[in-house]
Structure formats: structure tokens, C-alpha cells
Design a protein around this motif. Structure first.
Motif, PDB file in Angstrom:
ATOM      1  N   ASP A   1       0.808  -1.217   0.000  1.00  0.00           N
ATOM      2  CA  ASP A   1       0.000   0.000   0.000  1.00  0.00           C
ATOM      3  C   ASP A   1       0.845   1.273   0.000  1.00  0.00           C
ATOM      4  O   ASP A   1       0.325   2.370   0.196  1.00  0.00           O
ATOM      5  N   THR A   2       2.142   1.114  -0.221  1.00  0.00           N
ATOM      6  CA  THR A   2       3.025   2.276  -0.260  1.00  0.00           C
ATOM      7  C   THR A   2       2.958   2.965  -1.622  1.00  0.00           C
ATOM      8  O   THR A   2       2.922   2.314  -2.661  1.00  0.00           O
TER       9      THR A   2
ATOM     10  N   HIS B   1      -2.978   6.011  -2.295  1.00  0.00           N
ATOM     11  CA  HIS B   1      -2.187   5.585  -1.134  1.00  0.00           C
ATOM     12  C   HIS B   1      -2.088   6.746  -0.154  1.00  0.00           C
ATOM     13  O   HIS B   1      -1.026   7.358   0.029  1.00  0.00           O
ATOM     14  N   PRO B   2      -3.199   7.109   0.476  1.00  0.00           N
ATOM     15  CA  PRO B   2      -3.250   8.331   1.300  1.00  0.00           C
ATOM     16  C   PRO B   2      -2.356   8.296   2.529  1.00  0.00           C
ATOM     17  O   PRO B   2      -2.086   9.351   3.117  1.00  0.00           O
TER      18      PRO B   2
ATOM     19  N   ALA C   1      -0.416  13.866 -11.800  1.00  0.00           N
ATOM     20  CA  ALA C   1       0.134  12.522 -11.614  1.00  0.00           C
ATOM     21  C   ALA C   1       0.442  12.258 -10.144  1.00  0.00           C
ATOM     22  O   ALA C   1       0.161  11.168  -9.620  1.00  0.00           O
ATOM     23  N   ILE C   2       1.007  13.236  -9.457  1.00  0.00           N
ATOM     24  CA  ILE C   2       1.317  13.093  -8.038  1.00  0.00           C
ATOM     25  C   ILE C   2       0.036  12.952  -7.226  1.00  0.00           C
ATOM     26  O   ILE C   2      -0.086  12.082  -6.343  1.00  0.00           O
ATOM     27  N   GLN C   3      -0.939  13.790  -7.547  1.00  0.00           N
ATOM     28  CA  GLN C   3      -2.208  13.743  -6.807  1.00  0.00           C
ATOM     29  C   GLN C   3      -2.914  12.410  -7.003  1.00  0.00           C
ATOM     30  O   GLN C   3      -3.484  11.845  -6.058  1.00  0.00           O
ATOM     31  N   GLU C   4      -2.881  11.887  -8.232  1.00  0.00           N
ATOM     32  CA  GLU C   4      -3.551  10.615  -8.507  1.00  0.00           C
ATOM     33  C   GLU C   4      -2.912   9.483  -7.717  1.00  0.00           C
ATOM     34  O   GLU C   4      -3.617   8.644  -7.130  1.00  0.00           O
ATOM     35  N   GLU C   5      -1.602   9.442  -7.688  1.00  0.00           N
ATOM     36  CA  GLU C   5      -0.933   8.375  -6.955  1.00  0.00           C
ATOM     37  C   GLU C   5      -1.131   8.524  -5.448  1.00  0.00           C
ATOM     38  O   GLU C   5      -1.327   7.546  -4.733  1.00  0.00           O
ATOM     39  N   ARG C   6      -1.110   9.757  -4.961  1.00  0.00           N
ATOM     40  CA  ARG C   6      -1.329   9.984  -3.531  1.00  0.00           C
ATOM     41  C   ARG C   6      -2.746   9.602  -3.116  1.00  0.00           C
ATOM     42  O   ARG C   6      -2.967   9.085  -2.021  1.00  0.00           O
TER      43      ARG C   6
END
Length: 382
Positions: free
Chosen positions: A190-191, A272-273, A264-269
Motif C-alpha cells: 500500500d506504499t 495511497h493516502p 500525476a502526483i495527486q492521482e498516486e497519492r
């Protein structure tokens, strides 16, 4: 061939510079020195300093460096008029013709006709990561030391005898590095993943490349990351190459890239909040854009010189040392140094010397037109 056999990677041009400098020092009527950037500078001043002399110089540039590292074998293979060697055309041919030009202009009967100084500059750092460092530094220093802009600039780059480069695309090269905590691919599943974020960015850039304005390009050119087959990476980076004829379009694509990166950063974050990503944007290089009109008198003078050697001039677009003066409002073009060639920037580069005199004569005609009379820009075509 002598020049091509001397390694000159960008940033390590010393041996080739020393060779060119020694050749220039052996010629009469030429003041030669090395500037603080590593450029080899030869200056020919008019024999007379009378009222007919113009202080605005004609400047000719040819770059010393190649795209090849020190480990690249520089072996000459000759097959009749064809010579194969990495860098034989780009820009060993240009440097050889710069030396021929110096020898001609230094001759007493020619130097006595000069109506303006002529600067011949063998520049460092033209290729890739060199970012036009030598040309940029030379023009910066001249601007600081003198309020007189060059009358005109000619970049001598590679083979050819018909193209006249008068439009110079600019570029910006970015390295985007994304880092995260990393972890085991099973126990830390989940990282957040830097590779996934960069993948989203690359996909977005691919779409942007198909929607870009005319006269521009954008591409993800290199990517790397990860430490192990069984680990979530702690880091991933991607290089982005943006080019355009108009500076405003380059700036627009750069802004769009930053928007895509943020998404892209927001989507990945969002997936995996509990973990986070950091990023760094590094500018690897910037080349300014510039151009003069196809109807500019300098271009028209080059067209006349091309016709005089039996060739039809073709307008062209390319990134060369001429980018720097063009971006500063100084009339500039780039010309080939005669002959033909191919495979530039590869180990299979070749140069064919047949009819190469056409390119040399074209260059000499243009230089002598500009340097041995006092024309205004409006009169250059005469």
C-alpha cells in the motif's frame, strides 16, 4: 580528419581546442587567444583604421565539441571521397573550414580590404548538455565590454551547401525526480510508488505530444528508477525535452508539463493516502529561440551566394550557436561547410567530400561581401 581524430566530448574540448589554436597561431595577421570559457578566438582587424572602417564586427562560429564520450573509438575509415568517423561532419568539417576561412582572411591582400573586424570563434559546449555555453559566454562578455553589437553572425555547422538556417528553435530540458518511502513489494504493497507517478506523467506527455501547437515538440526521452525486482522504488526520474520555434509556445508546454506532473502526483497519492511523495524539478538545459525573416537582407545575401555556386538555397530550421545572437536581436544564420554527410550523432557518421568546394566558396563569397565593404543591412544582397 586530423580534427575528427581528437576526442572533444562536451565539457572536455581542451585537446581539440589546443589543436585549432595552434593552427590559427601559425597563420599571419591573426590575433589568437583563449577566452575564460575555453573558446578559441581569432580576430582579424582591418589593416587601416581610417574613416572607412566599421567597428561592428562580423562573427563566424564553429563548435569544438561532439556528442561522443572519451571511450568512443575515433577510427578513420576512408572509401574514396567518403570518410567515416564519429564527428567527422558535426563538426570537424565546420572547424576545418573555419581554419580555411582564417587563412584566406589573414592573407595580406585580403586583410587590406577588410572594412570591419572579423571574429572567428571555435566554441565549446554547443552540443546537448553544453547548452550553447561557449557562444552564450562569448556574447555575454562582448555585451558587457562593448555597446557595439556584431554586424552579423554566421554559424558554420556540419556539411552542406544549400540550406540557410534562419530560424532557431529553442528548448528546455527538464529532469523530474519523484521520491517516496519505498518498501517490500508484498508487505508494503500500500506504499505510494514513484514509478507509478512517473508513469502517469509519461502517459500524459504522450497525449500532449499529439495535441501540441505547430512548430513544437515534447517528448519523454529517458526514464530510470527502482532498486530491486521485489521492492517498491524509493525514486524514479524522467527527462523531458521540449522544443519550439516560438518562446511563448515553449513556455506553454513547460507549464502544461507542470500541470500534468501535479495531476500525476495527486492521482498516486489519492490511491495511497497514508504515504507521500516528494519531487524535484531540475533544469538540465535551456536554449533560447530566435529567428529572422526569410526576406531579411542577411538571408537574401546568403541566397545570392548560394546561387553563385550553382545551388538553390533552401530555408531551414535548426538549433545551433546562432540561437544565441538571434535571441538577442542580432542578425544571424547557420550554414553548412560543404560536402554531404549523414549519421550525425551516431558512430556511423560519414562525410563525402565530393563537390565540397561549393560550400567553401559560398561561405567565402558571403563573408567577403560582409567584411570587405561597408554595406548597410539593406545593401547586403548587392
Amino acid at each position: 580528419m586530423d580534427i575528427a581524430g581528437i576526442a572533444a566530448p562536451t565539457g572536455a574540448e581542451e585537446r581539440r581546442a589546443a589543436h585549432v589554436e595552434s593552427q590559427l597561431r601559425a597563420m599571419e595577421g591573426i590575433d589568437t587567444h583563449r577566452d575564460r570559457h575555453g573558446n578559441v578566438c581569432a580576430v582579424m582587424v582591418p589593416a587601416s583604421a581610417g574613416a572607412g572602417v566599421d567597428r561592428a564586427p562580423l562573427v563566424c562560429l564553429a563548435h569544438l565539441d561532439t556528442v561522443f564520450d572519451r571511450e568512443t573509438p575515433l577510427v578513420i575509415h576512408r572509401e574514396g571521397s567518403i570518410v567515416r568517423c564519429p564527428g567527422i561532419g558535426d563538426n570537424s568539417r565546420g572547424l576545418a573550414v573555419l581554419l580555411a576561412l582564417a587563412q584566406t582572411l589573414g592573407a595580406a591582400d585580403v586583410r587590406g580590404r577588410l572594412a570591419r573586424p572579423v571574429h572567428l570563434i571555435a566554441t565549446v559546449g554547443e552540443e546537448g548538455i553544453g547548452d550553447l555555453r561557449g557562444a552564450r559566454g562569448w556574447f555575454d562578455d562582448r555585451s558587457a565590454a562593448s555597446h557595439i553589437d556584431p554586424f552579423a553572425v554566421i554559424a558554420i555547422d556540419g556539411p552542406g551547401d544549400d540550406t540557410v538556417v534562419h530560424r532557431a528553435p529553442g528548448s528546455v530540458r527538464l529532469r523530474i525526480t519523484v521520491t517516496g518511502p519505498g518498501g517490500h513489494s508484498w508487505t508494503d504493497a500500500d506504499t505510494v510508488s514513484p514509478v507509478a507517478a512517473v508513469g502517469h506523467l509519461i502517459a500524459g506527455i504522450s497525449r500532449l505530444a499529439h495535441e501540441r501547437p505547430s512548430g513544437t515538440t515534447i517528448a519523454a526521452t529517458r526514464v530510470s528508477g527502482g532498486e530491486s525486482l521485489t521492492a517498491i522504488p524509493t525514486q524514479c526520474w524522467v527527462d523531458i525535452d521540449i522544443r519550439g520555434i516560438r518562446q511563448a509556445d515553449i513556455d506553454g508546454l513547460r507549464a502544461s508539463t507542470m500541470t500534468l506532473l501535479s495531476r500525476a502526483i495527486q492521482e498516486e497519492r489519492s490511491r495511497h493516502p497514508r504515504t507521500t511523495l516528494d519531487l524535484q524539478v531540475t533544469v538540465l538545459g535551456e536554449r533560447p529561440a530566435g529567428s529572422i525573416s526569410e526576406q531579411h537582407r542577411l538571408v537574401r545575401a546568403a541566397v545570392v551566394a548560394t546561387a553563385a555556386v550553382g545551388r538553390d538555397a533552401r530555408p531551414a530550421i535548426a538549433s545551433t550557436d546562432a540561437n544565441i545572437p538571434l535571441s538577442r536581436g542580432i542578425p544571424a544564420i547557420a550554414l553548412g561547410a560543404g560536402g554531404t554527410g549523414g549519421g550525425a550523432h551516431t558512430r556511423d557518421e560519414w562525410y563525402d567530400d565530393r563537390d565540397s568546394h561549393r560550400g567553401v566558396e559560398r561561405l567565402l563569397r558571403l563573408v567577403l561581401t560582409l567584411a570587405t565593404s561597408r554595406p548597410s543591412i539593406d545593401d547586403l544582397e548587392r
